[in-house]
Scaffold this active site. Structure first.
Site, PDB file in Angstrom:
ATOM      1  N   HIS A 250       0.803  -1.229   0.000  1.00 30.78           N
ATOM      2  CA  HIS A 250       0.000   0.000   0.000  1.00 30.78           C
ATOM      3  C   HIS A 250       0.832   1.273   0.000  1.00 30.78           C
ATOM      4  O   HIS A 250       0.270   2.364   0.117  1.00 30.78           O
ATOM      5  CB  HIS A 250      -0.920   0.059   1.222  1.00 30.78           C
ATOM      6  CG  HIS A 250      -1.945  -1.024   1.281  1.00 30.78           C
ATOM      7  ND1 HIS A 250      -3.213  -0.881   0.770  1.00 30.78           N
ATOM      8  CD2 HIS A 250      -1.890  -2.274   1.783  1.00 30.78           C
ATOM      9  CE1 HIS A 250      -3.892  -1.993   0.967  1.00 30.78           C
ATOM     10  NE2 HIS A 250      -3.115  -2.855   1.585  1.00 30.78           N
TER      11      HIS A 250
ATOM     12  N   LYS B 184      -8.788  13.371   4.722  1.00 37.87           N
ATOM     13  CA  LYS B 184      -7.841  12.261   4.697  1.00 37.87           C
ATOM     14  C   LYS B 184      -6.858  12.503   5.832  1.00 37.87           C
ATOM     15  O   LYS B 184      -6.847  13.588   6.429  1.00 37.87           O
ATOM     16  CB  LYS B 184      -7.105  12.195   3.354  1.00 37.87           C
ATOM     17  CG  LYS B 184      -6.528  13.541   2.905  1.00 37.87           C
ATOM     18  CD  LYS B 184      -5.937  13.493   1.502  1.00 37.87           C
ATOM     19  CE  LYS B 184      -6.943  13.531   0.375  1.00 37.87           C
ATOM     20  NZ  LYS B 184      -7.030  12.326  -0.412  1.00 37.87           N
ATOM     21  N   ARG B 185      -6.028  11.514   6.158  1.00 39.71           N
ATOM     22  CA  ARG B 185      -4.999  11.739   7.168  1.00 39.71           C
ATOM     23  C   ARG B 185      -4.135  12.936   6.770  1.00 39.71           C
ATOM     24  O   ARG B 185      -3.945  13.211   5.577  1.00 39.71           O
ATOM     25  CB  ARG B 185      -4.126  10.481   7.313  1.00 39.71           C
ATOM     26  CG  ARG B 185      -4.790   9.390   8.110  1.00 39.71           C
ATOM     27  CD  ARG B 185      -5.133   9.821   9.511  1.00 39.71           C
ATOM     28  NE  ARG B 185      -3.958   9.824  10.336  1.00 39.71           N
ATOM     29  CZ  ARG B 185      -3.632   8.837  11.169  1.00 39.71           C
ATOM     30  NH1 ARG B 185      -4.429   7.787  11.324  1.00 39.71           N
ATOM     31  NH2 ARG B 185      -2.533   8.906  11.875  1.00 39.71           N
TER      32      ARG B 185
ATOM     33  N   LYS C 278       0.291  14.387   1.153  1.00 35.08           N
ATOM     34  CA  LYS C 278      -1.095  14.647   0.729  1.00 35.08           C
ATOM     35  C   LYS C 278      -1.343  16.145   0.523  1.00 35.08           C
ATOM     36  O   LYS C 278      -2.352  16.551  -0.034  1.00 35.08           O
ATOM     37  CB  LYS C 278      -2.075  14.065   1.741  1.00 35.08           C
ATOM     38  CG  LYS C 278      -2.004  12.530   1.844  1.00 35.08           C
ATOM     39  CD  LYS C 278      -2.990  12.006   2.874  1.00 35.08           C
ATOM     40  CE  LYS C 278      -2.847  10.536   3.184  1.00 35.08           C
ATOM     41  NZ  LYS C 278      -3.512   9.656   2.192  1.00 35.08           N
TER      42      LYS C 278
ATOM     43  N   THR D 289      -8.938   6.050  -1.911  1.00 39.13           N
ATOM     44  CA  THR D 289     -10.253   5.437  -2.075  1.00 39.13           C
ATOM     45  C   THR D 289     -11.320   6.510  -1.857  1.00 39.13           C
ATOM     46  O   THR D 289     -12.415   6.419  -2.416  1.00 39.13           O
ATOM     47  CB  THR D 289     -10.470   4.270  -1.081  1.00 39.13           C
ATOM     48  OG1 THR D 289      -9.998   4.669   0.210  1.00 39.13           O
ATOM     49  CG2 THR D 289      -9.716   3.043  -1.539  1.00 39.13           C
TER      50      THR D 289
ATOM     51  N   LYS E  57     -15.018   7.583  -3.820  1.00 42.44           N
ATOM     52  CA  LYS E  57     -16.308   7.860  -3.171  1.00 42.44           C
ATOM     53  C   LYS E  57     -16.856   9.212  -3.626  1.00 42.44           C
ATOM     54  O   LYS E  57     -18.057   9.366  -3.872  1.00 42.44           O
ATOM     55  CB  LYS E  57     -16.137   7.851  -1.641  1.00 42.44           C
ATOM     56  CG  LYS E  57     -15.704   6.486  -1.100  1.00 42.44           C
ATOM     57  CD  LYS E  57     -15.203   6.546   0.340  1.00 42.44           C
ATOM     58  CE  LYS E  57     -14.487   5.242   0.690  1.00 42.44           C
ATOM     59  NZ  LYS E  57     -13.715   5.313   1.956  1.00 42.44           N
TER      60      LYS E  57
HETATM   61  C1  26Q Z   1       3.070   0.214  10.492  1.00 41.00           C
HETATM   62  C2  26Q Z   1       3.991  -0.091  11.482  1.00 41.00           C
HETATM   63  C3  26Q Z   1       3.909   0.499  12.728  1.00 41.00           C
HETATM   64  C4  26Q Z   1       2.859   1.375  13.001  1.00 41.00           C
HETATM   65  C5  26Q Z   1       1.943   1.691  12.014  1.00 41.00           C
HETATM   66  C6  26Q Z   1       2.055   1.109  10.757  1.00 41.00           C
HETATM   67  C7  26Q Z   1       1.077   1.455   9.706  1.00 41.00           C
HETATM   68  C8  26Q Z   1      -0.282   1.547   9.983  1.00 41.00           C
HETATM   69  C9  26Q Z   1      -1.189   1.911   9.002  1.00 41.00           C
HETATM   70  C10 26Q Z   1       1.483   1.688   8.422  1.00 41.00           C
HETATM   71  C11 26Q Z   1       0.576   2.049   7.428  1.00 41.00           C
HETATM   72  C12 26Q Z   1      -0.779   2.159   7.713  1.00 41.00           C
HETATM   73  C13 26Q Z   1      -1.789   2.538   6.716  1.00 41.00           C
HETATM   74  C14 26Q Z   1      -1.547   2.820   5.463  1.00 41.00           C
HETATM   75  C15 26Q Z   1      -2.597   3.223   4.530  1.00 41.00           C
HETATM   76  O1  26Q Z   1      -3.726   3.470   4.913  1.00 41.00           O
HETATM   77  N1  26Q Z   1      -2.285   3.287   3.234  1.00 41.00           N
HETATM   78  C16 26Q Z   1      -3.282   3.669   2.238  1.00 41.00           C
HETATM   79  O2  26Q Z   1      -3.886   2.488   1.758  1.00 41.00           O
HETATM   80  C17 26Q Z   1      -4.987   2.787   0.919  1.00 41.00           C
HETATM   81  C18 26Q Z   1      -5.656   1.476   0.542  1.00 41.00           C
HETATM   82  O3  26Q Z   1      -4.883   0.780  -0.381  1.00 41.00           O
HETATM   83  C19 26Q Z   1      -4.537   3.565  -0.306  1.00 41.00           C
HETATM   84  O4  26Q Z   1      -5.684   3.931  -1.021  1.00 41.00           O
HETATM   85  C20 26Q Z   1      -3.763   4.817   0.112  1.00 41.00           C
HETATM   86  O5  26Q Z   1      -3.224   5.443  -1.028  1.00 41.00           O
HETATM   87  C21 26Q Z   1      -2.660   4.428   1.085  1.00 41.00           C
HETATM   88  O6  26Q Z   1      -2.016   5.598   1.572  1.00 41.00           O
END
Ligand code: 26Q
Length: 788
Positions: free
Chosen positions: A349, A527-528, A533, A635, A639
């Site tokens: 991702h 978004k975050r 972004k 995503t 929407k």
């Molecule tokens: C990893 C290790 C330690 C702590 C946290 C994490 C961690 C947690 C959540 C790393 C990444 C995430 C989330 C990532 C995320 O949401 N990525 C998004 O995924 C979407 C679905 O595929 C994409 O549409 C977005 O582009 C992407 O940013």
């Protein structure tokens, strides 16, 4: 087949006998729980039937392993999917309640950070709609993502407490527990390797049924809670050490206590690795046990089991499955590696280098000594088969989870066409050369049941009146709306649905202190908060038009409401400064009498799934403005397009596919493309050059520097004027230009509505049903089982 009483009787029965309430004293929450139980009852039979059908047909099952499931509220989804909405409404009217209030009482299950977690939730719903036998496996966090509020414009985090109220949807499974070990020793008993963990916790299962459209099929979301092996240290208690006596329990429960609030990586945190192994190991034990209850030849595992790794967070599944097969079941190691690989597949991702998970060897050896050995073994095997390889999963001192996941998966997928291409060209270039058939694309999607049917009832009814209800589980039927873009009656009805959604949102924002005009353009970025972004690009451009408006208020401006929503990771200082700046700008701009009727900035706090459901149907402009090459897919962008917002965006992630499908003339493109971004960074002083070339940009930055919005924003200004890694300065001028194009287009409402309708009509491809069919065909190699 059990016969259920009428829904009305059943709600009353649950109120009285499950909740112990008399009707006269029942509050909103009591009614909501009673309804939830009554609805849950109606999911149970299809749920059992789905399990039985899978068992009877000896079907293959998908296991979707994800650290996050951002499911939000479940009640409305279930009522809608069971087709009970019209039956439920009058029942509550009889007791003087609105169904909206009852549904609105449910807390959001915020067991995820953002896109990745929400994708997992959409996939669960689509797998049920399609009749794809599946389990979601994750963690039953006691506390989901923190609640956000603002104090003096700064983000403040409060713990989230979704389990404070009774959780109506889950079934606890006291009989399903697995013991999960950490640390300890590895011994070699004459060719047989045995891992003896130094400490253990129990993983306890909680099941939530997820029902698909029309209740034809239901799958299980199984979440693991950490529990102590021994409840209580009685010796310490008897010795008077009351706190110490409870310590083992506290320590064990810590593992499933809270969701990490970072959506990149939290550097090397021991507890995070424990969480990852905890839920991955529990899930694999469950999977192997279920397989062994039906079959006895473990070499057949890949024919019956597909395990999808949602990012590298469960990547330890590779070595753990090998360990189970080889060490515990006695399979030959080389065969175990092959069997595991045929079961496993991995979704990437992100390409951000700082977000690719890595664990120090020391930590890995300490916590998972046997897995560390197996990773070395897998790495050696891979090196032996590919002598010319340069990459290793054991890089300079660290275990690299991306290469490990890649090596242990038979398919690796990206989440949009561009992202998949970039995976092949950048982070996984070497591995792709060695395994040219492994990387595939599966562009993300969203469930139309939640993101159109439920979230936007006005537009949904209009669509159903126009083309019938077939679109709900066959979203490409929205194409039938295309010719209606030229029908003025339809256009007016479409516009009035949007107008009513905007009025609702204006009320919501007004109640929270920002008065906005529902006739202004609603421009939304939710978004975050992340530098890539580029919320700071958006607020900078807002400052620039505010300044221009003040100079010349009568210049025929298009009135706008700029709406922001999103949380920052608590430790991400720069992101928090961006939040502070947006709030500070909002404070000044909203109070300015010169621009009162032209511009407002709103930033409702605590953006979550429920707030998204409110904002997206009311949006007219969708901001998708990441630095090209950085957003894997997005995503939210889908929407918005589906709900008839036009996109202003860069050629990044799935924006590329959205633009291809809706048509370039119905999309506001700006900014550098991914290769230009890379080249631009190589130009010395690129930020300065861009600022010198655009007086508007310079003036906006100066306003920030000189304290127009207060102080504390030096970091943002210096970042944009100096390193500017995300090219805010370099993309500013073109962004500003595209925004003026938006203004001009909005002035022609008839044409704007035509464009909006075409966005809806041409977004059907972005259904997560289409995505799941792709995974079933290309990755999981399986068929659906639902009867029509
Ligand atoms: C990893 C290790 C330690 C702590 C946290 C994490 C961690 C947690 C959540 C790393 C990444 C995430 C989330 C990532 C995320 O949401 N990525 C998004 O995924 C979407 C679905 O595929 C994409 O549409 C977005 O582009 C992407 O940013």
């Amino acid at each position: 087949m059990p016969i259920l009483p009428t829904l009305r009787d059943d709600i009353r029965r649950h109120l009285r006998y499950s909740l112990g309430r008399v009707e006269e004293k029942a509050g909103l929450t009591d009614w909501r729980l009673a309804l939830s139980f009554a609805i849950r009852d109606r999911i149970v039979d299809p749920w059992f039937a789905s399990q039985e059908a899978t068992y009877a047909k000896a079907g293959k099952r998908v296991y979707y392993l994800s650290m996050e499931f951002l499911i939000g509220r479940l009640l409305e989804d279930a009522v809608v999917n069971l087709g009970l909405l019209d039956e439920v409404k009058p029942i509550f009217e009889e007791v003087g309640l609105s169904l909206e209030d009852v549904l609105g009482d449910e807390p959001d299950a915020a067991l995820g950070n953002g896109g990745l977690g929400r994708l997992a939730a959409c996939f669960l719903e689509s797998m049920s709609t399609l009749g794809c036998p599946a389990f979601g496996y994750g963690i039953r966090y006691e506390h989901g993502l923190f609640r956000q509020s603002f104090q003096d414009g700064r983000q403040v985090e409060q713990p989230e407490d979704w389990l404070k109220q009774q959780h109506a949807w889950e079934f606890e499974r006291p009989d399903v527990v697995h013991s999960i070990g950490f640390g300890g020793e590895v011994t070699d008993l004459g060719g047989k390797t045995v891992w003896t963990p130094g400490e253990s916790v129990l993983a306890a299962a909680f099941d939530t049924p997820i029902v698909g459209w029309k209740g034809r099929w239901a799958n299980t979301l199984r979440l693991w809670a950490a529990r102590p092996v021994e409840i209580f240290d009685l010796d310490r208690f008897n010795a008077g050490d009351y706190y110490g006596a409870a310590e083992p329990e506290n320590l064990a429960r810590t593992i499933s206590r809270v969701l990490y609030p970072d959506d990149t990586t939290e550097e090397g945190k021991r507890l995070r690795l424990k969480q990852e192994f905890f839920f991955t190991a529990a899930s694999l034990r469950d999977i192997v046990q279920r397989f062994e209850s039906e079959y006895d030849d473990l070499s057949m595992l890949p024919q019956k089991v597909a395990i999808q790794l949602n990012d590298t967070h469960p990547a330890i599944a590779g070595p753990e499955l090998v360990r189970i097969l080889a060490d515990e079941k006695g399979m030959d190691l080389a065969q175990a590696i092959n069997v595991a690989r045929e079961c496993l597949s991995y979704t990437n991702h992100t390409l951000l280098p700082e977000a690719l998970e890595r664990w120090s060897r020391g930590l890995m050896m300490d916590l998972l000594p046997r897995h560390f050995q197996l990773i070395e073994q897998i790495d050696r095997d891979h090196a032996a088969n590919h002598p010319d390889r340069a990459v290793a999963m054991l890089g300079d001192g660290d275990v690299l989870m991306g290469p490990l996941a890649f090596t242990m998966a038979h398919k690796v997928n990206g989440v949009s066409a561009l992202h998949t291409d970039l995976m092949k060209d950048t982070v996984f270039a070497e591995l792709h050369r060695l395994h040219p058939d492994r990387i595939v694309n599966q562009t993300n999607g969203v469930t139309p049941r939640r993101w159109l049917l439920s979230a936007n009832p006005r537009l949904s009814s209009l669509i159903t009146e126009a083309i019938g209800p077939g679109w709900i589980d066959d979203l490409e039927q929205l194409q039938k709306l295309e010719p209606m873009a030229d029908d003025s009656t339809f256009r007016e009805a479409y516009a009035s649905a949007k107008r009513a959604n905007k009025a609702d949102l204006a009320n919501y924002l007004g109640e929270r202190g920002t008065i906005v005009d529902p006739d202004a353009m609603f421009d939304v970025q939710i978004k975050r908060i992340h530098e890539y972004k580029r919320q700071h690009l958006n607020i900078l451009e807002t400052i620039a038009i505010w300044q221009d408006m003040k100079d010349n208020p009568g210049a025929g401006w298009t009135p706008r409401v700029k709406i922001f929503g999103g949380k920052a990771a608590p430790g991400y200082v720069f992101a928090k400064q961006i939040i502070h700046l947006i709030n500070a700008v909002s404070e000044v701009v909203n109070a300015d009498p010169d621009t009162r009727d032209l511009l407002k900035v709103a930033y409702p706090a605590n953006y979550n799934v429920t707030l998204a459901e409110r904002l997206i149907p009311a949006a007219e402009l969708s901001e998708q403005i990441s630095t090209a090459g950085k957003e894997a897919s997005g995503t939210g962008n889908m929407k918005f397009a589906l709900n008839g917002a036009l996109t202003i965006g860069t050629l990044d992630g799935a924006n590329v596919e959205i633009r291809d499908l809706v048509g370039a003339e119905n999309f506001f493109l700006f900014g550098m493309q991914a290769p230009e971004v890379v080249a631009r960074r190589g130009i010395e002083g690129h930020a300065r050059q861009a600022i010198d070339a655009d007086p508007r940009l310079k003036r906006a930055l100066d306003a920030i520097s000189t304290g127009t919005f207060g102080h504390g924003f030096e970091g943002i200004v210096s970042n944009i004027s100096e390193a500017d890694y995300f090219l805010v300065a370099s993309d500013f001028t073109d962004f500003h230009r595209a925004q003026r194009e938006v203004d001009a287009a909005y002035a022609d409402q008839e044409n704007w509505n035509r464009m909006a309708i075409l966005n809806t009509a041409r977004s059907g491809w972005f259904s997560s049903d289409r995505t799941i069919r792709g995974y079933m065909r290309d990755v999981w190699r399986m068929e659906t089982l639902a009867a029509e």
